[in-house]
Design a protein around this motif. Structure first.
Motif, PDB file in Angstrom:
ATOM      1  N   ARG A  84      39.000  36.327  46.345  1.00 19.96           N
ATOM      2  CA  ARG A  84      40.118  35.477  46.769  1.00 19.96           C
ATOM      3  C   ARG A  84      39.753  34.004  46.616  1.00 19.96           C
ATOM      4  N   GLU A  85      38.533  33.679  47.009  1.00 20.98           N
ATOM      5  CA  GLU A  85      38.069  32.294  46.871  1.00 20.98           C
ATOM      6  C   GLU A  85      38.070  31.853  45.400  1.00 20.98           C
ATOM      7  N   TYR A  86      37.768  32.791  44.508  1.00 19.10           N
ATOM      8  CA  TYR A  86      37.713  32.466  43.081  1.00 19.10           C
ATOM      9  C   TYR A  86      39.116  32.372  42.463  1.00 19.10           C
ATOM     10  N   GLY A  87      40.137  32.778  43.224  1.00 18.01           N
ATOM     11  CA  GLY A  87      41.506  32.718  42.704  1.00 18.01           C
ATOM     12  C   GLY A  87      41.985  33.991  42.044  1.00 18.01           C
ATOM     13  N   CYS A  88      41.227  35.083  42.193  1.00 11.98           N
ATOM     14  CA  CYS A  88      41.660  36.360  41.636  1.00 11.98           C
ATOM     15  C   CYS A  88      42.696  36.974  42.575  1.00 11.98           C
ATOM     16  N   ARG A  89      43.827  37.364  42.047  1.00 12.12           N
ATOM     17  CA  ARG A  89      44.910  37.836  42.900  1.00 12.12           C
ATOM     18  C   ARG A  89      44.981  39.364  42.993  1.00 12.12           C
ATOM     19  N   VAL A  90      44.578  40.081  41.958  1.00 13.99           N
ATOM     20  CA  VAL A  90      44.761  41.532  41.907  1.00 13.99           C
ATOM     21  C   VAL A  90      43.393  42.216  41.869  1.00 13.99           C
ATOM     22  N   ALA A  91      43.259  43.285  42.672  1.00 12.44           N
ATOM     23  CA  ALA A  91      41.990  44.009  42.715  1.00 12.44           C
ATOM     24  C   ALA A  91      42.248  45.477  43.042  1.00 12.44           C
ATOM     25  N   GLN A  92      41.283  46.305  42.688  1.00  9.90           N
ATOM     26  CA  GLN A  92      41.332  47.726  43.019  1.00  9.90           C
ATOM     27  C   GLN A  92      39.911  48.199  43.281  1.00  9.90           C
ATOM     28  N   GLY A  93      39.788  49.276  44.029  1.00 18.91           N
ATOM     29  CA  GLY A  93      38.474  49.799  44.339  1.00 18.91           C
ATOM     30  C   GLY A  93      38.497  50.628  45.612  1.00 18.91           C
ATOM     31  N   VAL A 145      42.257  41.038  36.828  1.00 14.92           N
ATOM     32  CA  VAL A 145      42.261  42.164  37.766  1.00 14.92           C
ATOM     33  C   VAL A 145      40.814  42.584  37.985  1.00 14.92           C
ATOM     34  N   ALA A 146      40.361  42.583  39.234  1.00 15.39           N
ATOM     35  CA  ALA A 146      38.978  42.946  39.546  1.00 15.39           C
ATOM     36  C   ALA A 146      38.887  44.442  39.821  1.00 15.39           C
ATOM     37  N   GLU A 147      37.967  45.109  39.146  1.00 13.33           N
ATOM     38  CA  GLU A 147      37.743  46.539  39.351  1.00 13.33           C
ATOM     39  C   GLU A 147      36.512  46.757  40.223  1.00 13.33           C
ATOM     40  N   GLY A 148      36.472  47.896  40.901  1.00 15.22           N
ATOM     41  CA  GLY A 148      35.281  48.291  41.634  1.00 15.22           C
ATOM     42  C   GLY A 148      35.009  47.485  42.885  1.00 15.22           C
ATOM     43  N   VAL A 149      36.052  47.013  43.585  1.00 15.10           N
ATOM     44  CA  VAL A 149      35.859  46.266  44.832  1.00 15.10           C
ATOM     45  C   VAL A 149      35.587  47.273  45.953  1.00 15.10           C
TER      46      VAL A 149
END
Length: 588
Positions: free
Chosen positions: A549-558, A535-539
């Motif tokens: 998305r290119e890296y394959g990360c599906r979930v994010a917040q920010g 899960v990526a924080e601070g987007v």
């Protein structure tokens, strides 16, 4: 507030007009009799419709509470219709009669309404309301018995069923009014108006019930119809309370319980003692039972208060032992105990579908002098394990209360709550989480527990065992701020987690700083290989979201997706998302 009291004023005017008609007997005794019986049925039915209408717009425990009240009012309406048939057509009403079944249903509905609302309060508040309720209700009963109800018992003691039916109304009303009044004192600010209106309505109904029991026992009801105004005004005020609940919903700032809540329960005890002393001299009877209940409840109340004071003194002593701990901790503990904290939520988005798939709860403290405080302004001060557990339990309860509303609306998204790592192994926290899930009717998968990696070192075996317990029960575990500590990879190897939240300090520079981008991509790939969810924080930009998305990360917040918003706005975002999906081309 003006709109609330405007509705209340209209209710009072309508009830006063009805009472004036009965008092002056306009149109003669026959017409007054019809106005009395039919008018009450109309008042109760209108109140039932208003309450049902308000309940439909509410969610979670609030909806359930007001549905119970609406059902009770429908029951009372049916009882009054039956009573009107006896009074206007047959010419005489037996006691007890089938009308009593409808009237009793109102007492049950009102009681369930209060119980459901009370169960949404923190456990400490529930315990205090129950204990104070026993004290106040027993004291009021003793006083009312001496003044009125003893006459009812003496007049009808030979008919057990008649005595039971005549006493069940005032006795239950005393309990309802007592609980409602205590809930008003301990309610958050925005809910205090609706509970005040509900309390006033129950007082109106209760006064008329007690008066009716008395004049029925003394055979003085004929021609004495003005007491109906208490029922009419009571129902209108209950309707106004439901309308206010609909307007406020789950919003509103908190308010500390006034100091009066500490000594108020003893006022009726004093009055009861003054009124009941002569009766105690002549003979004990039911008053003795009431006094025994008062003594027992007061004793328990004092034990609870002593326990709370001891815990508070221990925390203060520990606070003073640490020269760096400011007295604001005492205020924070008071806020936790009285439900004065507030939550906002940052939505978590699926980067490929752009749907909201979860939220993270962020605590806020509306401080009475310092204004709204963010977590970094007070959480670093919480270095006592007892207060950590209390704070975490309170936040979990608030978050699950909002989640219950979303789930009831058709959005079963999980809510993530940050937990102090040292408290994870505390049995009190586990009990608090289980209790909150049960009270709000949610499955364990509705909750995600987030643990910050730089605080996991204190009790490694205990933390590992506690995390295992959480995951086995169905609660998801997330490792928060991954990369902010120095043992992150070791944590991934040894701790049972489901999600890895990449710290914003890693995410922010991935467009401009090659090494950061390489590290983030490697961590995402490693997380997938371990069977975990990154899960990526601070987007904060569309470009960052596209790169993830290119890296394959599906979930994010920010902030790119959404700023932190209150629970009601989360529901609005979810509903807007559902509407967009329905209107999208190709939707069936």
């Amino acid at each position: 507030m003006p709109r609330t009291w405007g509705v209340a004023a209209a209710a009072l005017i309508a009830g006063a007009g009805y009472g004036a008609w009965l008092w002056f007997g306009w149109g003669g005794p026959a017409l007054t009799r019809v106005v009395d019986d039919v008018g009450l049925a109309v008042f109760a039915l209108v109140a039932a419709c208003c309450v049902a209408w308000a309940a439909l717009s509410l969610r979670g425990p609030d909806r359930v509470a007001w549905v119970f009240m609406a059902a009770g009012l429908v029951g009372w309406t049916a009882g009054e219709v039956i009573w009107s048939y006896y009074d206007l057509v047959v010419g005489d009403a037996p006691s007890p009669s089938w009308a009593d079944a409808g009237y009793v249903l109102f007492l049950v509905g009102a009681g369930m309404c209060l119980i459901v609302q009370l169960t949404a309060a923190p456990p400490t508040t529930q315990l205090r309301v129950v204990i104070d309720g026993l004290i106040v209700a027993a004291a009021i009963f003793a006083a009312v018995w001496v003044i009125w109800l003893r006459t009812v018992y003496v007049a009808r003691h030979s008919d057990v069923l008649s005595v039971a039916v005549n006493l069940v109304y005032p006795v239950t009303d005393i309990a309802l009014v007592t609980v409602a009044g205590l809930m008003v004192l301990r309610a958050p600010g925005a809910r205090r108006d609706q509970l005040s209106l509900l309390f006033a309505g129950l007082v109106g109904v209760g006064v008329s019930d007690v008066a009716f029991a008395y004049i029925s026992a003394t055979d003085s009801y004929r021609g004495n119809r003005t007491l109906a105004v208490g029922w009419a005004m009571g129902f209108l005020l209950i309707a106004a309370a439901a309308v206010q609940a609909k307007r406020v919903g789950a919003q509103g700032a908190g308010a500390q319980s006034p100091a009066v809540s500490g000594w108020l329960p003893y006022v009726p005890v004093l009055l009861s003692a003054v009124l009941c002393t002569p009766v105690l001299v002549d003979g004990m009877g039911p008053v003795f039972v009431a006094v025994a209940v008062i003594v027992f409840a007061v004793t328990v109340r004092q034990v609870v208060l002593i326990g709370e004071n001891r815990r508070l003194r221990a925390d203060i002593a520990a606070s003073r032992a640490d020269a760096g701990t400011p007295p604001i901790l005492t205020e924070l503990e008071h806020a936790v105990e009285h439900g004065d904290l507030r939550l906002v939520y940052q939505p978590q988005y699926d980067l490929f579908t752009e749907d909201i798939i979860g939220v993270e709860a962020l605590v806020r403290w509306p401080h009475p002098r310092r204004g709204l405080l963010n977590p970094d302004q007070f959480l670093p001060l919480v270095n006592q394990r007892t207060l950590m557990t209390k704070l975490t339990t309170a936040v979990v309860d608030l978050a699950l209360a909002d989640a219950a509303v979303w789930h009831a609306s058709g959005f079963p998204i999980p809510v993530a709550v940050n937990v102090f790592a040292p408290t994870v192994s505390d049995p009190a926290l586990s009990i608090g989480i289980d209790d909150a899930l049960r009270r709000h009717g949610l499955a364990p998968k509705a909750l995600t527990v987030e643990i910050t990696e730089d605080r996991l070192l204190a009790d490694m075996p205990g933390t590992r065992s506690a995390l295992d317990h959480l995951r086995v029960s169905g609660i998801q575990v997330a490792l928060d701020d991954f990369g902010s500590g120095y043992s992150a990879l070791w944590y991934l190897r040894d701790f049972p987690v489901d999600q890895v939240k990449l710290d914003r300090e890693f995410i922010a520079p991935i467009l401009t700083h090659g090494p950061s981008a390489t590290i983030v991509r490697a961590v995402i790939e490693m997380t997938h290989a371990l069977g975990l969810t990154p899960v990526a924080e601070g987007v904060e930009s569309a470009q960052t979201a596209a790169r993830l998305r290119e890296y394959g990360c599906r979930v994010a917040q920010g902030f790119y997706f959404s700023r932190p918003v209150p629970g009601a706005e989360v529901l609005a975002l979810l509903e807007a998302q559902r509407r967009e999906r329905v209107l999208a081309p190709g939707h069936h």
